[in-house]
Design a protein around this motif. Structure first.
Motif, PDB file in Angstrom:
ATOM      1  N   ALA A  10     -32.086   1.620  15.951  1.00  0.00           N
ATOM      2  CA  ALA A  10     -32.736   0.962  14.813  1.00  0.00           C
ATOM      3  C   ALA A  10     -31.740   0.505  13.750  1.00  0.00           C
ATOM      4  CB  ALA A  10     -33.767   1.888  14.178  1.00  0.00           C
ATOM      5  N   GLU A  11     -30.480   0.916  13.848  1.00  0.00           N
ATOM      6  CA  GLU A  11     -29.495   0.541  12.844  1.00  0.00           C
ATOM      7  C   GLU A  11     -29.210  -0.959  12.901  1.00  0.00           C
ATOM      8  OE1 GLU A  11     -27.198   4.835  12.418  1.00  0.00           O
ATOM      9  OE2 GLU A  11     -26.126   3.157  13.349  1.00  0.00           O
ATOM     10  N   GLY A  12     -29.127  -1.556  11.727  1.00  0.00           N
ATOM     11  CA  GLY A  12     -28.914  -2.994  11.640  1.00  0.00           C
ATOM     12  C   GLY A  12     -30.186  -3.809  11.799  1.00  0.00           C
ATOM     13  N   ARG A  13     -31.321  -3.121  11.914  1.00  0.00           N
ATOM     14  CA  ARG A  13     -32.607  -3.797  12.083  1.00  0.00           C
ATOM     15  C   ARG A  13     -33.509  -3.520  10.875  1.00  0.00           C
ATOM     16  NH1 ARG A  13     -34.349  -2.331  18.222  1.00  0.00           N
ATOM     17  NH2 ARG A  13     -36.186  -3.565  17.593  1.00  0.00           N
ATOM     18  N   PRO A  14     -34.492  -4.386  10.642  1.00  0.00           N
ATOM     19  CA  PRO A  14     -35.373  -4.184   9.492  1.00  0.00           C
ATOM     20  C   PRO A  14     -36.132  -2.857   9.572  1.00  0.00           C
ATOM     21  CG  PRO A  14     -35.619  -6.397  10.371  1.00  0.00           C
ATOM     22  CD  PRO A  14     -34.787  -5.631  11.364  1.00  0.00           C
ATOM     23  N   LEU A  15     -36.439  -2.301   8.412  1.00  0.00           N
ATOM     24  CA  LEU A  15     -37.212  -1.070   8.341  1.00  0.00           C
ATOM     25  C   LEU A  15     -38.552  -1.220   9.054  1.00  0.00           C
ATOM     26  CD1 LEU A  15     -37.741   1.777   7.203  1.00  0.00           C
ATOM     27  CD2 LEU A  15     -38.460   0.683   5.050  1.00  0.00           C
ATOM     28  N   THR A  16     -39.109  -2.418   9.019  1.00  0.00           N
ATOM     29  CA  THR A  16     -40.387  -2.649   9.699  1.00  0.00           C
ATOM     30  C   THR A  16     -40.281  -2.410  11.201  1.00  0.00           C
ATOM     31  OG1 THR A  16     -39.827  -5.010   9.770  1.00  0.00           O
ATOM     32  CG2 THR A  16     -41.277  -4.276   7.978  1.00  0.00           C
ATOM     33  N   ASP A  17     -39.097  -2.648  11.774  1.00  0.00           N
ATOM     34  CA  ASP A  17     -38.900  -2.386  13.210  1.00  0.00           C
ATOM     35  C   ASP A  17     -38.981  -0.889  13.491  1.00  0.00           C
ATOM     36  OD1 ASP A  17     -38.529  -5.065  13.482  1.00  0.00           O
ATOM     37  OD2 ASP A  17     -36.501  -4.955  14.327  1.00  0.00           O
ATOM     38  N   LEU A  18     -38.399  -0.087  12.607  1.00  0.00           N
ATOM     39  CA  LEU A  18     -38.463   1.374  12.792  1.00  0.00           C
ATOM     40  C   LEU A  18     -39.908   1.849  12.714  1.00  0.00           C
ATOM     41  CD1 LEU A  18     -36.988   4.111  13.073  1.00  0.00           C
ATOM     42  CD2 LEU A  18     -36.904   4.195  10.573  1.00  0.00           C
ATOM     43  N   LYS A  19     -40.652   1.302  11.761  1.00  0.00           N
ATOM     44  CA  LYS A  19     -42.056   1.682  11.630  1.00  0.00           C
ATOM     45  C   LYS A  19     -42.842   1.289  12.885  1.00  0.00           C
ATOM     46  CE  LYS A  19     -42.262   1.490   6.571  1.00  0.00           C
ATOM     47  NZ  LYS A  19     -42.867   0.846   5.400  1.00  0.00           N
ATOM     48  N   ALA A  20     -42.511   0.132  13.441  1.00  0.00           N
ATOM     49  CA  ALA A  20     -43.190  -0.314  14.657  1.00  0.00           C
ATOM     50  C   ALA A  20     -42.846   0.594  15.831  1.00  0.00           C
ATOM     51  CB  ALA A  20     -42.806  -1.764  14.966  1.00  0.00           C
ATOM     52  N   MET A  21     -41.586   1.020  15.931  1.00  0.00           N
ATOM     53  CA  MET A  21     -41.171   1.946  16.991  1.00  0.00           C
ATOM     54  C   MET A  21     -41.930   3.261  16.871  1.00  0.00           C
ATOM     55  SD  MET A  21     -37.006   1.571  16.986  1.00  0.00           S
ATOM     56  CE  MET A  21     -36.206  -0.028  16.954  1.00  0.00           C
ATOM     57  N   ALA A  22     -42.038   3.750  15.651  1.00  0.00           N
ATOM     58  CA  ALA A  22     -42.737   5.018  15.420  1.00  0.00           C
ATOM     59  C   ALA A  22     -44.208   4.896  15.806  1.00  0.00           C
ATOM     60  CB  ALA A  22     -42.600   5.424  13.954  1.00  0.00           C
ATOM     61  N   LYS A  23     -44.822   3.794  15.408  1.00  0.00           N
ATOM     62  CA  LYS A  23     -46.237   3.584  15.728  1.00  0.00           C
ATOM     63  C   LYS A  23     -46.451   3.521  17.231  1.00  0.00           C
ATOM     64  CE  LYS A  23     -50.163   0.575  14.682  1.00  0.00           C
ATOM     65  NZ  LYS A  23     -50.613  -0.643  13.941  1.00  0.00           N
ATOM     66  N   ALA A  24     -45.542   2.825  17.939  1.00  0.00           N
ATOM     67  CA  ALA A  24     -45.654   2.709  19.401  1.00  0.00           C
ATOM     68  C   ALA A  24     -45.513   4.072  20.076  1.00  0.00           C
ATOM     69  CB  ALA A  24     -44.593   1.747  19.928  1.00  0.00           C
ATOM     70  N   ALA A  25     -44.748   4.970  19.450  1.00  0.00           N
ATOM     71  CA  ALA A  25     -44.548   6.312  19.997  1.00  0.00           C
ATOM     72  C   ALA A  25     -45.626   7.288  19.528  1.00  0.00           C
ATOM     73  CB  ALA A  25     -43.172   6.830  19.600  1.00  0.00           C
ATOM     74  N   GLY A  26     -46.560   6.794  18.708  1.00  0.00           N
ATOM     75  CA  GLY A  26     -47.626   7.660  18.197  1.00  0.00           C
ATOM     76  C   GLY A  26     -47.143   8.634  17.160  1.00  0.00           C
ATOM     77  N   GLU A  27     -46.066   8.276  16.430  1.00  0.00           N
ATOM     78  CA  GLU A  27     -45.500   9.157  15.411  1.00  0.00           C
ATOM     79  C   GLU A  27     -45.466   8.455  14.066  1.00  0.00           C
ATOM     80  OE1 GLU A  27     -41.901  11.227  16.477  1.00  0.00           O
ATOM     81  OE2 GLU A  27     -42.280  10.917  18.615  1.00  0.00           O
ATOM     82  N   GLN A  28     -45.120   9.228  13.033  1.00  0.00           N
ATOM     83  CA  GLN A  28     -45.022   8.708  11.680  1.00  0.00           C
ATOM     84  C   GLN A  28     -43.570   8.716  11.211  1.00  0.00           C
ATOM     85  OE1 GLN A  28     -47.616   7.585   9.674  1.00  0.00           O
ATOM     86  NE2 GLN A  28     -49.005   7.848  11.416  1.00  0.00           N
TER      87      GLN A  28
END
Length: 278
Positions: A95-113
């Motif tokens: 997730a480094e070098g990517r928008p914070l929204t990408d991290l949030k999307a990754m977390a959502k896809a994994a069913g996590e917060q």
């Protein structure tokens, strides 16, 4: 019993902070123009505080912030800034070098917060906390040794640390109550060390979480849960007074004087106050 002051400052703004892009450890951006102004303001804010030790993350944004703060300090001429990898930001892997929204999307896809989600190649919160714990225990040992050294030279004409000869003028006493300070701004109990640390937002939040949950740190009565869980603004200042039992330094008594103090940023820029990350 040893007693030391700990002032923790988040690094100043980078271009990636402004654009809400994760830096972690793999992106080593310099400060932005606003960031250097923030660091100058923090340096002026802390200019009358006599620090005995200065530590910084070895990432560029923290190093530049620490150098700017010490450059403004009235007692900083002979202080050496020591860089420590244990103070680095949390590693965010892919997730480094990517928008914070990408991290949030990754977390959502994994069913996590967020922020408990760990992207591939990143550090878990427990791993970050372990780094913070290890560094803090190092600081505790340093303070005990400084206190012992001061006792050894107590009868000498000058004190090698200088803390007993100089008033410690803490600017945040104008904003928070401080039981360890007298009305003149000097320490009512001489500090064995007065340590400045410059680090990063997510790391600092984990460190403070360790203070509160594991070490039962006493917090200001006006502090809200939202403030406690929020990431510090760039150059936000937190200050703690830590008392140590020399027989068991791993059980310190910690008093949080102020958390994420940002009054020095007023007038610097409307963009200075960072939003809550998660």
């Amino acid at each position: 019993m040893a007693c030391f002051g700990l002032t923790v400052v988040r690094h100043a703004e980078t271009r990636y902070n402004k654009d809400k892009i994760l830096q972690g450890q793999g992106v080593d951006e310099p400060l932005s123009d606003i960031g250097f102004r923030q660091a100058d303001a923090a340096g002026v804010f802390l200019s009358n505080v006599k620090f005995t030790h200065v530590f910084s993350s070895d990432l560029l944004r923290a190093k530049q912030t620490a150098a700017t703060i010490i450059g403004k300090n009235k007692f900083g001429k002979d202080l050496e800034i020591k860089y420590d990898a244990r103070l680095r930001e949390r590693k965010y892997g892919v997730a480094e070098g990517r928008p914070l929204t990408d991290l949030k999307a990754m977390a959502k896809a994994a069913g996590e917060q967020c922020p408990s989600f760990t992207p591939s190649g990143g550090e878990t919160l427990n791993e970050v906390r372990e780094r913070a714990r290890d560094f803090f225990e190092f600081l505790c040992q340093l303070a005990v040794e400084a206190g012992q050294k001061e006792q050894e030279v107590h009868s000498a004409a000058s004190n090698s640390l200088g803390t007993s000869e100089v008033k410690l003028v803490f600017p945040w006493t104008n904003h928070c109550s401080e039981p360890e300070l007298n009305s003149n701004g000097g320490a009512s109990k001489l500090l064995d060390a007065n340590i400045l640390v410059v680090s990063h937002g997510a790391y600092m939040r984990n460190w403070i979480g360790y203070f509160v949950s594991d070490l039962k740190c006493t917090l200001p009565t006006t502090l809200t849960k939202s403030q406690l869980s929020s990431v510090s603004p760039n150059t936000g200042v937190s200050h703690f007074i830590i008392k140590l039992d020399n027989e068991n330094i791993l059980r310190p008594e910690i008093n949080c004087v102020c958390l994420n103090q940002d009054s020095h940023l007023v007038g610097v820029s409307a963009e200075c106050v960072a939003p809550k990350m998660f």
